[in-house]
Design an enzyme around this catalytic site. Structure first.
Site, PDB file in Angstrom:
ATOM      1  N   CYS A 140      -0.046  -9.903   8.153  1.00 17.29           N
ATOM      2  CA  CYS A 140      -0.838 -10.069   9.382  1.00 17.29           C
ATOM      3  C   CYS A 140      -0.215  -9.428  10.613  1.00 17.29           C
ATOM      4  O   CYS A 140      -0.931  -8.875  11.441  1.00 17.29           O
ATOM      5  CB  CYS A 140      -1.040 -11.555   9.654  1.00 17.29           C
ATOM      6  SG  CYS A 140      -2.035 -12.321   8.404  1.00 17.29           S
ATOM      7  N   ARG A 173      13.252  -3.326  10.796  1.00 18.36           N
ATOM      8  CA  ARG A 173      12.860  -2.886   9.448  1.00 18.36           C
ATOM      9  C   ARG A 173      12.900  -4.067   8.486  1.00 18.36           C
ATOM     10  O   ARG A 173      13.304  -3.942   7.332  1.00 18.36           O
ATOM     11  CB  ARG A 173      13.737  -1.728   8.965  1.00 18.36           C
ATOM     12  CG  ARG A 173      13.066  -0.962   7.832  1.00 18.36           C
ATOM     13  CD  ARG A 173      13.596   0.462   7.639  1.00 18.36           C
ATOM     14  NE  ARG A 173      14.983   0.512   7.313  1.00 18.36           N
ATOM     15  CZ  ARG A 173      15.913   1.128   8.068  1.00 18.36           C
ATOM     16  NH1 ARG A 173      15.575   1.773   9.166  1.00 18.36           N
ATOM     17  NH2 ARG A 173      17.162   1.102   7.692  1.00 18.36           N
ATOM     18  N   SER A 174      12.473  -5.233   8.990  1.00 17.94           N
ATOM     19  CA  SER A 174      12.402  -6.409   8.129  1.00 17.94           C
ATOM     20  C   SER A 174      11.365  -6.187   7.036  1.00 17.94           C
ATOM     21  O   SER A 174      10.463  -5.357   7.171  1.00 17.94           O
ATOM     22  CB  SER A 174      12.034  -7.636   8.957  1.00 17.94           C
ATOM     23  OG  SER A 174      10.710  -7.528   9.421  1.00 17.94           O
ATOM     24  N   ASP A 196      17.139  -0.030  12.141  1.00 21.01           N
ATOM     25  CA  ASP A 196      17.653  -1.393  12.103  1.00 21.01           C
ATOM     26  C   ASP A 196      19.136  -1.326  12.425  1.00 21.01           C
ATOM     27  O   ASP A 196      19.631  -0.259  12.820  1.00 21.01           O
ATOM     28  CB  ASP A 196      17.350  -2.112  10.775  1.00 21.01           C
ATOM     29  CG  ASP A 196      18.180  -1.606   9.615  1.00 21.01           C
ATOM     30  OD1 ASP A 196      19.023  -0.697   9.796  1.00 21.01           O
ATOM     31  OD2 ASP A 196      17.997  -2.129   8.500  1.00 21.01           O
TER      32      ASP A 196
END
Lengths: 294, 294
Positions: A140, A173-174, A196
């Site tokens: 989402c 950059r999770s 990151d």
């Protein structure tokens, strides 16, 4: 210009409400919460409001962190529950990833299960706006970011490569936001520099490549800058680092741009939360049609 | 007394070799390595030696970290590959968890895929020593730890609850070693105090409970103390913290006990690596029989 997400969220909510109104039965979303982390409680309250506004039933279930897995499995097994939302962090370590896999992917309205992530990375999702069942679910928050950029003219809304000729820098950059976002935007034609704490990667056509570009070079070449660094030690992005006419977006709860940079941006988008929740509700409908409708 | 794993590993290797010798076709394990991390290269060299010693073909495939997912998928699809071993860290962040899910669970000789982890947490594994096909695969390092404790008299080897009346303290609650180990030992009847940097949990009968026990209390009540803290800032366990007759085991590459504590332990087990590799080879055989045999 500051662009808040409320107008965009309202538009998607209207679309979803129309669809819900034509429904044969009410839908139900269950939120799962553990502990007293204030942002999670706030998010739960927002979810309730968004659901009730749309005519979706919402139930918040609270459990001790060690009972949360069981609560997820109960909701998975309950035919009256159409969608599940878990308010992370629960353990605040890699055990939270484990919990994401416990959620039945057919009720995973947040799109966090590896079933959906793998589909996204394989670019197997089909046009999300086509009125078809069995559409892929994407996470989402990345989706909400794309919708906010699109509504503010920083991203095309149709065509084969809606982000062709766009250069984007993303600080995050999770696995739940930054990496899927880089893959989605580069699948849409953008050149994406993804940073990151370990350094940069370059994404083109959905694929990552090594790069040694510096933060300064990446920012100087970007039309769109997106940040999501939940740390006050991140050196805030300053006005002089940005191009003219850059659209900037921060989805972290911590400020990642200086006030001057926010001012200078062509458009600054300070948050996406309400659109994220609207996208979750849209996913609820999609999962219902794809897997649950009798 | 210091107990090295070599004798135990040799015993399991002999068992496996007998089974391999009776085989109709050779088995093949592929190791996947990225970058120049020295411990990974060492581990790869050990794996090759162990495989060749057992008559299992071993092939090391090296790939840039961004090509490693593709290399895994190639090996998944190759009918001549019976087992896969990935030398982590690859990215050194949560993307490594993603890679663990890319490995086909039917070739996952390390038992790291969520398919196997979920089976373990549901206690669905059946007797690992029974000569049956379709046995569950458990992660190699926790299993190797149990085998080393068993060989040193600190753990029962049979019966319904081989660890009944044992109290165990484990410093490490990672998803790949510490948490599965706590669940396995408590399923075997032990009372397990599990510590990570966020505090303690108590495991009984495979289930976690909250506890506010201190490190000192947990250590003073334990017959078995297991450490796996990869940080020099961890305060080493000292002799005065340990009971008489305690069996101690460290599986980290960093020393987690003082020299005096290692001396004082009834038995000190400084590493389990060779047994871990033997367990991986045993898993290779099991996966072959369960999923690959024509």
């Amino acid at each position: 210009m500051i662009a808040t997400p409320d107008v965009v969220a309202a538009r998607y909510r209207a679309e979803i409400r129309n669809e819900i109104d034509a429904h044969d039965r009410p839908l139900k979303v269950v939120g799962l919460l553990s502990g007293d982390y204030a942002p999670s409680r706030t998010y739960a309250a927002y979810t309730r409001k968004a659901c009730e506004d749309l005519g979706i039933e919402y139930e918040l279930r609270e459990a001790a962190r060690l009972d949360l897995e069981h609560a997820i499995r109960d909701a998975n097994a309950d035919p009256d529950v159409n969608g599940l939302m878990v308010y992370y962090p629960i353990f605040g370590n890699e055990q939270d990833r484990y919990l994401k896999e416990v959620v039945d992917y057919r009720k995973d309205i947040e799109g966090l299960h590896s079933f959906w992530i793998n589909m996204l990375y394989s670019n197997e999702r089909i046009d999300l706006d086509a009125p078809q069942p069995n559409k892929a679910v994407v996470p989402c928050t990345p989706l909400a970011i794309l919708k906010m950029l699109e509504a503010n003219g920083a991203y095309g809304s149709s065509g084969h490569e809606p982000a062709a000729n766009r250069t984007v820098t993303i600080f995050n950059r999770s696995e739940v936001v930054g990496r899927p976002l880089a893959v989605m935007m580069s699948n849409d034609g953008a050149t994406v520099y993804s940073f990151d704490e370990f350094g940069p990667l370059l994404y083109r056509g959905g694929q990552a490549e090594e790069t040694d570009i510096s933060r300064e070079q990446a920012l100087a070449s970007s039309n769109v800058v997106i940040t999501g660094v939940p740390s006050k030690s991140f050196p805030k992005i300053e006005a002089h680092e940005l191009n003219a006419n850059t659209v900037c977006l921060n989805f972290a709860t911590v400020k990642n741009f200086t006030a001057e940079a926010e001012q200078q941006a062509q458009t600054f988008i300070p948050r996406v939360g309400p659109v994220t929740i609207a996208m979750c509700m849209r996913n609820t409908l999609r999962l219902y049609h794809a897997y649950q409708k009798k």
